[in-house]
Each structure stands twice: as C-alpha cells, then as structure tokens.
Design an enzyme around this catalytic site. Structure first.
Site, PDB file in Angstrom:
ATOM      1  N   ASP A  70      23.958  29.726 -66.566  1.00  0.00           N
ATOM      2  CA  ASP A  70      23.849  29.833 -65.107  1.00  0.00           C
ATOM      3  C   ASP A  70      24.650  31.038 -64.616  1.00  0.00           C
ATOM      4  O   ASP A  70      25.777  31.294 -65.072  1.00  0.00           O
ATOM      5  CB  ASP A  70      24.357  28.550 -64.438  1.00  0.00           C
ATOM      6  CG  ASP A  70      23.895  28.445 -62.994  1.00  0.00           C
ATOM      7  OD1 ASP A  70      23.043  27.610 -62.696  1.00  0.00           O
ATOM      8  OD2 ASP A  70      24.389  29.248 -62.154  1.00  0.00           O
ATOM      9  N   ILE A  71      24.063  31.775 -63.693  1.00  0.00           N
ATOM     10  CA  ILE A  71      24.701  33.004 -63.192  1.00  0.00           C
ATOM     11  C   ILE A  71      25.955  32.680 -62.358  1.00  0.00           C
ATOM     12  O   ILE A  71      26.856  33.516 -62.254  1.00  0.00           O
ATOM     13  CB  ILE A  71      23.666  33.826 -62.375  1.00  0.00           C
ATOM     14  CG1 ILE A  71      24.058  35.283 -62.283  1.00  0.00           C
ATOM     15  CG2 ILE A  71      23.404  33.239 -61.006  1.00  0.00           C
ATOM     16  CD1 ILE A  71      22.923  36.181 -61.805  1.00  0.00           C
TER      17      ILE A  71
ATOM     18  N   ASN B 237      18.235  18.862 -59.675  1.00  0.00           N
ATOM     19  CA  ASN B 237      18.171  18.910 -58.220  1.00  0.00           C
ATOM     20  C   ASN B 237      16.705  18.990 -57.820  1.00  0.00           C
ATOM     21  O   ASN B 237      15.958  19.817 -58.339  1.00  0.00           O
ATOM     22  CB  ASN B 237      18.932  20.130 -57.691  1.00  0.00           C
ATOM     23  CG  ASN B 237      20.426  20.010 -57.899  1.00  0.00           C
ATOM     24  OD1 ASN B 237      20.993  18.932 -57.729  1.00  0.00           O
ATOM     25  ND2 ASN B 237      21.067  21.097 -58.292  1.00  0.00           N
TER      26      ASN B 237
ATOM     27  N   GLU C 273      17.767  25.239 -55.267  1.00  0.00           N
ATOM     28  CA  GLU C 273      17.607  26.650 -54.875  1.00  0.00           C
ATOM     29  C   GLU C 273      16.347  27.257 -55.468  1.00  0.00           C
ATOM     30  O   GLU C 273      15.698  28.082 -54.830  1.00  0.00           O
ATOM     31  CB  GLU C 273      18.791  27.484 -55.392  1.00  0.00           C
ATOM     32  CG  GLU C 273      20.117  27.213 -54.736  1.00  0.00           C
ATOM     33  CD  GLU C 273      21.244  27.951 -55.461  1.00  0.00           C
ATOM     34  OE1 GLU C 273      20.983  28.959 -56.127  1.00  0.00           O
ATOM     35  OE2 GLU C 273      22.391  27.477 -55.360  1.00  0.00           O
ATOM     36  N   VAL C 274      16.055  26.907 -56.712  1.00  0.00           N
ATOM     37  CA  VAL C 274      14.927  27.521 -57.421  1.00  0.00           C
ATOM     38  C   VAL C 274      13.851  26.454 -57.634  1.00  0.00           C
ATOM     39  O   VAL C 274      14.088  25.470 -58.337  1.00  0.00           O
ATOM     40  CB  VAL C 274      15.379  28.110 -58.778  1.00  0.00           C
ATOM     41  CG1 VAL C 274      14.198  28.747 -59.500  1.00  0.00           C
ATOM     42  CG2 VAL C 274      16.497  29.129 -58.581  1.00  0.00           C
TER      43      VAL C 274
ATOM     44  N   HIS D  38      14.196  22.496 -63.584  1.00  0.00           N
ATOM     45  CA  HIS D  38      15.191  22.855 -64.594  1.00  0.00           C
ATOM     46  C   HIS D  38      16.262  21.782 -64.654  1.00  0.00           C
ATOM     47  O   HIS D  38      16.491  21.063 -63.680  1.00  0.00           O
ATOM     48  CB  HIS D  38      15.828  24.216 -64.293  1.00  0.00           C
ATOM     49  CG  HIS D  38      16.380  24.317 -62.901  1.00  0.00           C
ATOM     50  ND1 HIS D  38      15.581  24.553 -61.805  1.00  0.00           N
ATOM     51  CD2 HIS D  38      17.641  24.181 -62.423  1.00  0.00           C
ATOM     52  CE1 HIS D  38      16.330  24.572 -60.716  1.00  0.00           C
ATOM     53  NE2 HIS D  38      17.580  24.341 -61.067  1.00  0.00           N
TER      54      HIS D  38
ATOM     55  N   HIS E  21      20.334  21.159 -65.405  1.00  0.00           N
ATOM     56  CA  HIS E  21      21.651  21.764 -65.563  1.00  0.00           C
ATOM     57  C   HIS E  21      22.398  20.996 -66.657  1.00  0.00           C
ATOM     58  O   HIS E  21      22.461  19.758 -66.598  1.00  0.00           O
ATOM     59  CB  HIS E  21      22.476  21.633 -64.278  1.00  0.00           C
ATOM     60  CG  HIS E  21      21.921  22.368 -63.100  1.00  0.00           C
ATOM     61  ND1 HIS E  21      22.467  23.550 -62.629  1.00  0.00           N
ATOM     62  CD2 HIS E  21      20.878  22.092 -62.277  1.00  0.00           C
ATOM     63  CE1 HIS E  21      21.777  23.958 -61.573  1.00  0.00           C
ATOM     64  NE2 HIS E  21      20.814  23.089 -61.337  1.00  0.00           N
TER      65      HIS E  21
HETATM   66  P1  5GP Z   1      19.218  24.503 -58.325  1.00  0.00           P
HETATM   67  O1  5GP Z   1      20.102  24.454 -57.143  1.00  0.00           O
HETATM   68  O2  5GP Z   1      17.845  25.028 -58.012  1.00  0.00           O
HETATM   69  O3  5GP Z   1      19.192  23.205 -59.100  1.00  0.00           O
HETATM   70  O4  5GP Z   1      19.904  25.507 -59.328  1.00  0.00           O
HETATM   71  C1  5GP Z   1      19.494  26.817 -59.522  1.00  0.00           C
HETATM   72  C2  5GP Z   1      20.555  27.468 -60.376  1.00  0.00           C
HETATM   73  O5  5GP Z   1      20.044  28.688 -60.880  1.00  0.00           O
HETATM   74  C3  5GP Z   1      21.845  27.798 -59.613  1.00  0.00           C
HETATM   75  O6  5GP Z   1      22.926  27.131 -60.228  1.00  0.00           O
HETATM   76  C4  5GP Z   1      21.958  29.316 -59.718  1.00  0.00           C
HETATM   77  O7  5GP Z   1      23.275  29.742 -59.902  1.00  0.00           O
HETATM   78  C5  5GP Z   1      21.070  29.639 -60.909  1.00  0.00           C
HETATM   79  N1  5GP Z   1      20.403  30.930 -60.844  1.00  0.00           N
HETATM   80  C6  5GP Z   1      19.677  31.402 -59.795  1.00  0.00           C
HETATM   81  N2  5GP Z   1      19.164  32.612 -60.098  1.00  0.00           N
HETATM   82  C7  5GP Z   1      19.570  32.888 -61.361  1.00  0.00           C
HETATM   83  C8  5GP Z   1      19.355  34.009 -62.225  1.00  0.00           C
HETATM   84  O8  5GP Z   1      18.692  34.993 -61.893  1.00  0.00           O
HETATM   85  N3  5GP Z   1      19.920  33.947 -63.466  1.00  0.00           N
HETATM   86  C9  5GP Z   1      20.660  32.875 -63.877  1.00  0.00           C
HETATM   87  N4  5GP Z   1      21.168  32.918 -65.126  1.00  0.00           N
HETATM   88  N5  5GP Z   1      20.880  31.801 -63.084  1.00  0.00           N
HETATM   89  C10 5GP Z   1      20.343  31.815 -61.841  1.00  0.00           C
END
Ligand code: 5GP
Ligand code: ZN
Length: 115
Positions: free
Chosen positions: A32-33, A89, A97-98, A102, A104
């Site tokens: 994760d970034i 999530n 967010e995405v 996925h 975590h």
């Molecule tokens: P969500 O909130 O959708 O469950 O989590 C999305 C996760 O993707 C976040 O923790 C965010 O930091 C990570 N993320 C978003 N864009 C990128 C990216 O371009 N590269 C990586 N490695 N992680 C990302």
C-alpha cells in the site's frame, strides 16, 4: 474484464509501475502506498471486480482467491506467528477509495479494535 480508467487495473496490466510482491495470474499483491501498519499489502484480482454485493459468481471467485493469496503472502513475509488482519472496504461508509475489489493485509503491530 479490466477497466481502462481504473488505477488497480492499470497496475495489474503494468501500465503504472508498482512492484508486485505476489502474482499468480489471477491475483496480484502490492505494498500500500500509504501503509497503516508495518506490513500493509493489497491483494487485488487482475479482473476488475467492482461492488462485492453485485459481483457475479466468477467475480466472487476471484475475490475468494484474494484470501488464498493473502495466506500465501502472509507466510512469505513472515507475519503468521504474530498474526494479521484482512480488511475489505465496500462503499462510502467503509471509506472505500478505489472501486476495484481488494483485500488489505495488515500486520506488524497490535491492530486494536475494529470499527
Ligand atoms: P480502500 O480505501 O479503497 O479500501 O483502499 C485503497 C488503498 O489503496 C488505500 O489504502 C491507498 O493507500 C491505496 N492506494 C491507492 N492508490 C494506490 C497506488 O497507486 N499504489 C499503491 N501501492 N496503493 C494505492
Ligand atoms: Zn479495476
């Protein structure tokens, strides 16, 4: 199968560089970034799986493969003894967010209560 505008689809296709710590052709994993724990890895199906509640059986299978991959990655990075947490999530209230399914994988510290 993949969405041209989706960031995780782009990473899966290699259009955006992000080192894969695991890839079995169905599921890949990246760090994760913005890590929320010493180990914070995302398990992502190559196929664009959107909302889990609307997932077709084949898409749900790809999501399930993420769990299998998470167990393998947990062993690979050596966090099985200390333990780990898997988080999905889904949607607004969960802060997704995405919009590409996925998991975590979080480990390496006491993770505290959920919620
Ligand atoms: P969500 O909130 O959708 O469950 O989590 C999305 C996760 O993707 C976040 O923790 C965010 O930091 C990570 N993320 C978003 N864009 C990128 C990216 O371009 N590269 C990586 N490695 N992680 C990302
Ligand atoms: Zn996608």
């Amino acid at each position: 199968m993949t969405d041209p505008n989706c960031i995780f689809c782009k990473i899966g296709r290699g259009e955006i560089a992000s080192p894969k710590v695991y890839d079995d052709g169905v599921v890949f994993a990246i760090k994760d970034i913005h890590p929320r724990a010493p180990t914070h890895i995302l398990l992502i199906p190559h196929a664009h799986v959107g909302a889990l509640a609307d997932a077709a059986p084949q898409e749900a299978d790809a999501a399930a493969r993420c769990v299998r991959a998470a167990a393998q990655v947990a062993r690979d990075v050596g966090v099985t003894a200390g333990g780990f947490r898997l988080v999905v999530n889904q949607g607004l209230d969960a802060g997704q967010e995405v919009p590409h399914f996925h998991l975590h994988l979080l480990a390496g510290r006491r993770l505290g209560a959920m919620g």
